[in-house]
Design an enzyme around this catalytic site. Structure first.
Site, PDB file in Angstrom:
ATOM      1  N   LYS A   1       0.854  -1.197   0.000  1.00 58.51           N
ATOM      2  CA  LYS A   1       0.000   0.000   0.000  1.00 58.51           C
ATOM      3  C   LYS A   1       0.888   1.244   0.000  1.00 58.51           C
ATOM      4  CE  LYS A   1      -3.939   1.893   2.682  1.00 58.51           C
ATOM      5  NZ  LYS A   1      -4.733   1.732   3.923  1.00 58.51           N
TER       6      LYS A   1
ATOM      7  N   SER B   1      -9.682   1.779   3.038  1.00 60.75           N
ATOM      8  CA  SER B   1      -8.795   2.502   2.145  1.00 60.75           C
ATOM      9  C   SER B   1      -7.758   1.639   1.427  1.00 60.75           C
ATOM     10  CB  SER B   1      -8.063   3.584   2.932  1.00 60.75           C
ATOM     11  OG  SER B   1      -7.205   3.003   3.890  1.00 60.75           O
TER      12      SER B   1
ATOM     13  N   SER C   1      -9.867  -0.418   7.306  1.00 61.10           N
ATOM     14  CA  SER C   1      -9.265  -0.216   5.988  1.00 61.10           C
ATOM     15  C   SER C   1      -8.569  -1.430   5.389  1.00 61.10           C
ATOM     16  CB  SER C   1      -8.262   0.948   6.036  1.00 61.10           C
ATOM     17  OG  SER C   1      -8.933   2.167   5.923  1.00 61.10           O
TER      18      SER C   1
END
Lengths: 496, 505, 93
Positions: B80, B155, B179
């Protein structure tokens, strides 16, 4: 008279007394910064001691420097504070280019230590100032302003930031408004500085801003228990300017109040050139620091056993040492403060005394010639060629009458010049006092023979002529004659 | 390599192929780069694909296999883009970090690099991890490979979609309020948020420091445990990291005998879609079939968790994001004239609307006069939420709930209503407030879209959570391969990232 | 109830430039979010201690030992403007 009554200012309508509180910021001499492992340095090229933490790069996290906690605890204990069993770091939020995270990690409602006091001398009077709190935080980076009036923001067209200093461990000591006068504030700070230096936690170098102060001052009618609105003088690092700034702010406030005005709570800038204070341009918004507990750090729990260890390891503090010097060596308070306050000088003095010389005489020489020499040469006590052994040897020569006091000053100067032992210097330069009675009798006889009119005056009862005649003998012997002996011999010759 | 099914291959299987010499790291890595080439223009999971570096490094691993032998050596991963990687641009999906070149590497990633894991690239996310759909990225909208007209969740939508789409063997995400788990649920993969403190946050670009935690996104529960074992551990650079009381084991449980699972009635009280509810109920029944028992429990302060979260997270974020000031790195507004204007324009232009919204809420909640009513109260509510869990865990071993009240929703469906978007995290947020470990595993489909089943355990009960998840996973037999359906035939917007100068690895 | 003046004040504190329409929209959105958040006030939390950390961790410190940091080149690598080996910023006055 006391420091407090001394400080009363007679206004047009009534008498006023100042109320002063101080915030002392001390940079600690740890090896590394408060929250990262970058070296704490002075004078290195810009931005050569940084890392992701102290540059506030994304994702970087702080970790507390254990030694900084210990040093801060020493200060807190030396100020008779209660070390709180649990203390917490908070974020203090504001934008400024010297503050890379846009928050300073500081302490707020759970600081390291609270409720202490500090005793200091103003003349012969011992004053006590309450200490509100001692807390830990991090220093800001260095801003340099270009293009304007030397070093000021006003008029500069850009600035640059050097992060070497950013994150240096910083201790804040906050007093209660217990200080009765600008002069007392200066004494307080000088003696506080001696204390911090003694603790071995900071050299408190003034030129490098290792110790800085904010002062707040208000005035109130004498006898009133209430506090007036205060103004703040920020970021001073000269004892003299601080005193001057407070002294100039005092009549300004009184004039405003006596004219029926109101004091604005504001921050002032002191201009040493004009000797006046002017308000700093107010910030864009009121201070709204949005403190909240720093989630990246966990609380510090102060183990009482550890705190006791730190307490037990504290050195003798200057205030106690001053009293000891008065009691043990019979020094006057003023002398004891000069010699016993700063630790390095006190240690030098005690080393001189340890050689077995008269403590008072040793004190005179330490405060006189030796201190003047340190100041002139820019040396710290204990450094240079004048060792305690050499100064003691010189003091002994004076005490034993081997050299006169005036000749001893020459010896002292030549000791430094020639890096020699006092006895060798005396020998080499023939500075020994003449105590040989036969030789002095001859000199005395010569002076008596050469000044018949003065001799006549003396014998007619004009005693003060004796001084003149002694001077003539001293002159004839190149200042080396033992003055007491000359005196005696002259009297004998004249009274004959 | 022919026949490598990146949509189904697990890390456990890939590792066996590597160890048995059936495949090289270079071939394995190429299979993912090929899949990226094939589907990335539709999925948009990556902000940056470090194809050249991945190819080169995997070859090096193959060549030096002896020296680089390690449990994870040669296995490719997606990271990420809110974890800093030295020498590889890191954006946090924000304009304000455009062109930011990190000078250090996040500890979790560093540990994987030290294990000779091959990094495929940096994946998309909601800007600063603030969002539940990955639509808040400043660069591109990631699509859900199960239905390209829907969002992948957020996210960590980029990592979840990359794993689901076979564009990565596995990935790293971060979880502040769900997330990792919510995008895992929406993309039909496994996602775990470890106990707070288990994985170092050093180098994870902070959103809400007291809630953030890095964790795995994988195709199996076993992989999840395997990856967690290699990213966890106390880090001297993170004062809030800890050594786990016990090592994390590789799970092998097939039964749930004696396991007591609590079903919190508050989690099922509001807005759970019918299809999600059906899959959830079926999975609860499965728990009992496997020897476990399920009881209804109560977490009475659940309805206050969301408001508390939406104070605590923005408050911490408002301070964490203050460092993006245009002085030392990142975006700076041009020709600002004076410092104040530079600050305000840099931040006004550099941050997107959701980030600004949260900075505003957080700043407001901390400002003079409001602390007690908002932040102070939220911290107390946080205590109540923790106590709820403490009490429940005195009775049961694990708590189960749907991970998300809904399946993947259409792109754009909730962007106009921040509050509706916040509701996506109703079942995941309390877990972060309490700092607990929780996993989401796929438990079936509803209208062709994956449904996530969440298991929550007491602090440091990773082995219990992973063991139960492993047994359920085997019984569920979920097929992780998505159909790349394009129901809405929506056009993918935004541009793919470019490759940077690359790491000195 | 939060108003546009509050939003303007907070935006200044946070150093965020908001355009006029943004300011209006933000005011409406914050009002809505805060109304939801105000649900917390239903609870009497006066006797509940706050949670700042979920872990009962204390006393995490490091030794006072210097470790190598960044070269100046790396420190300045991402700087938007550099002068005198330092980070240059626009005029402050």
């Amino acid at each position: 008279m006391t420091a407090a009554t001394d400080a009363i200012v007679r206004g047009a309508t009534r008498d006023w007394e100042p109320v002063i509180g101080l915030e002392v910021h001390v940079e600690l001499d740890t090896a590394t910064k408060m929250f990262c492992s970058c070296a704490v340095t002075k004078g290195d090229p810009p931005n050569t001691h940084t890392c992701p933490v102290c540059l506030a790069h994304p994702g970087a996290l702080p970790v507390v420097n254990q030694r900084a906690v210990e040093y801060a605890t020493r200060i807190a204990l030396a100020l008779n504070c209660t070390v709180r069993p649990r203390n917490v770091f908070h974020r203090k939020n504001y934008f400024y280019p010297d503050l890379p995270k846009a928050y300073q990690i500081s302490q707020f409602d759970e600081p390291l230590a609270v409720d202490g006091w500090f005793e200091y001398w103003v003349g012969d009077e011992k004053l006590r100032c309450r200490v509100n709190r001692v807390h830990m935080e991090e220093d800001a980076a260095k801003l340099v302003h270009a293009g304007g009036e030397a070093g000021r923001i006003a008029g500069s067209d850009s600035s640059v930031v050097d992060f070497n200093r950013g994150g240096t461990p910083l201790i804040e000591i906050v007093t209660e408004p217990d200080i009765p006068s600008p002069a007392a504030a200066r004494e307080f700070l000088q003696q506080m500085r001696d204390l911090v230096v003694e603790l071995g936690v900071s050299a408190c170098t003034m030129e490098e801003g290792q110790v800085r102060w904010d002062a707040n001052i208000s005035v109130r009618p004498v006898g009133s228990g209430e506090l007036g609105t205060r103004t703040e003088l920020k970021n001073m690092n000269s004892f003299r300017f601080l005193q001057q700034a407070l002294e100039s702010e005092l009549p300004r406030q009184i004039a405003v109040l006596e004219a029926g005005g109101r004091i604005d709570q504001e921050t002032l800038h002191f201009d040493p050139d004009t000797g006046t204070t002017t308000p700093l341009r107010s910030k864009e918004e009121a201070h709204d620091y949005r403190y909240f507990p720093e989630p990246d750090l966990v609380p510090l729990v102060m183990d009482p056993a550890w705190v006791d260890e730190v307490r037990a390891a504290l050195p003798e503090l200057p205030a106690a040492r001053v009293v000891r010097f008065m009691e043990r060596y019979g020094l006057a308070r003023a002398d004891a403060l000069v010699i016993g306050g700063p630790g390095a000088l006190a240690r030098f003095y005690e080393a001189v005394v340890a050689e077995g010389v008269d403590p008072k005489l040793a004190a005179n020489w330490t405060m006189g010639e030796y201190l003047a020499h340190l100041n002139a040469a820019g040396l710290e006590p204990g450094h240079g060629h004048v060792t305690p052994e050499r100064l003691a040897a010189l003091v002994r020569l004076v005490a034993d009458g081997v050299v006169s006091t005036s000749a001893a000053k020459d010896v002292f100067a030549k000791m430094i010049e020639e890096r020699g032992e006092p006895a060798d210097v005396v020998e080499r330069h023939g500075l020994a006092q003449l105590s040989d009675v036969a030789a002095l009798e001859a000199a005395v006889a010569e002076v008596v023979a050469g000044h018949p009119s003065q001799v006549e005056q003396y014998r007619a009862g004009k005693q003060q002529v004796l001084g003149f005649l002694v001077g003539q003998v001293m002159k004839a012997t190149g200042g080396r004659a033992n003055p007491k002996l000359v005196n005696d011999l002259l009297r004998t010759a004249l009274d004959r | 390599m022919e026949g490598l099914d990146t949509l189904r291959l697990t890390a456990r299987e890939a590792k066996k192929l590597l160890v048995d010499g059936e495949i090289s790291s270079a071939e394995l890595t190429k299979a993912y780069l090929d899949q990226i080439a094939a589907v990335e223009d539709r999925v948009r999971a990556y902000i940056l694909v470090t194809a050249d570096n991945a190819a080169k490094y995997s070859t090096k691993v193959d060549r030096e296999m002896q020296a680089m032998r390690g449990p994870l050596a040669g296995l490719p991963i997606a990271v990420k883009d809110n974890m800093v990687t030295e020498g590889v641009t890191t954006t946090c999906a924000s304009r304000i970090l455009n062109n930011y070149m990190p000078v250090y590497t996040a500890t979790a990633v560093r540990q994987l690099w030290d294990d000779h894991v091959v990094m495929l690239g940096k994946t998309n996310l909601d800007e600063f991890a603030m969002g539940s759909s990955t639509e808040n990225s400043s660069f591109q909208t990631t699509r859900n490979p199960w239905d390209l007209g829907t969002v992948p969740g957020g996210s960590s939508g980029g990592s979840a979609a990359a794993v689901a789409a076979g564009e990565a063997l596995w990935g790293l995400g971060s979880d502040t309020g769900g997330s990792i788990r919510q995008p895992a649920a929406l993309c039909g993969v496994v996602g775990m948020k470890p106990t707070y403190g288990l994985v170092s946050r050093y180098g994870l670009i902070a959103f809400a420091s007291s809630l953030d935690q890095i964790g795995p996104l994988t195709r199996s529960v076993y992989d999840c445990a395997l990856l967690l074992r290699h990213i966890m551990g106390k880090d001297p650079h993170d004062a809030t990291s800890v050594t786990a009381p016990a090592p994390v084991d590789l799970p092998s449980a097939e039964r749930l005998d004696g396991l007591r699972v609590g079903i919190p009635r508050e989690y099922l009280a509001v807005g759970i879609e019918a299809g999600v509810r059906s899959r959830f109920d079926e999975t609860v029944a499965l728990v009992e079939e496997l020897g476990g028992s399920c009881v209804e429990v109560s977490l009475p302060h659940t309805e206050y968790a969301l408001p508390a979260y939406y104070i605590i997270a923005p408050a911490e974020a408002s301070a964490n994001l203050a460092r993006f000031d245009g002085v030392r790195y990142g975006y700076r507004a041009a020709d600002a004239g004076d410092l104040l204007t530079m600050y305000e324009r840099t931040r006004g232009e550099g941050f997107g609307p959701e980030v600004k919204r949260r900075i505003m809420i957080g700043t407001y909640a901390l400002s003079a006069g409001y602390y007690d009513a908002y932040y102070g109260r939220a911290q107390r509510v946080r205590t109540l939420v923790r106590r709820d869990f403490d009490e429940v865990f005195a009775e049961v071993d694990l708590v189960a709930s749907p991970t998300s009240p809904t399946v993947a929703f259409p792109v754009g469906a909730r962007t106009g209503d921040p509050l509706a978007m916040y509701m996506s995290d109703l079942c995941t947020i309390p877990v972060n407030l309490a700092g607990l470990p929780a996993i989401s595993i796929p438990c079936g489909l509803s209208d062709g879209l994956p449904v996530g089943f969440q298991l929550i355990g007491p602090a440091f009960s990773e082995n219990r959570v992973l063991g139960a998840a492993h047994a359920l996973e085997a019984a569920l037999g979920f097929d992780t391969a998505p159909p790349f359906r394009d129901a809405a035939a929506a056009r993918v917007t935004g541009a793919a990232g470019h490759e940077s100068a690359g790491p000195a690895r | 109830m939060i108003g546009e003046d509050d939003v303007r004040y907070v935006a200044r504190l946070a150093r965020l430039r908001l355009e006029q329409d943004e300011m209006r929209r933000m005011t409406a959105e914050l009002a809505k979010i805060l109304a939801h958040i105000d649900k917390m006030s239903e609870l009497d939390t006066s006797a509940v201690p706050p949670t700042a950390h979920v872990l009962d961790l204390v006393d995490v410190t490091r030794a006072d030992r210097v470790e190598p940091g960044l070269s100046r080149e790396d420190a300045l690598r991402n700087a938007p403007a550099v002068a005198d080996d330092s980070f240059r910023i626009p005029r402050m006055g």
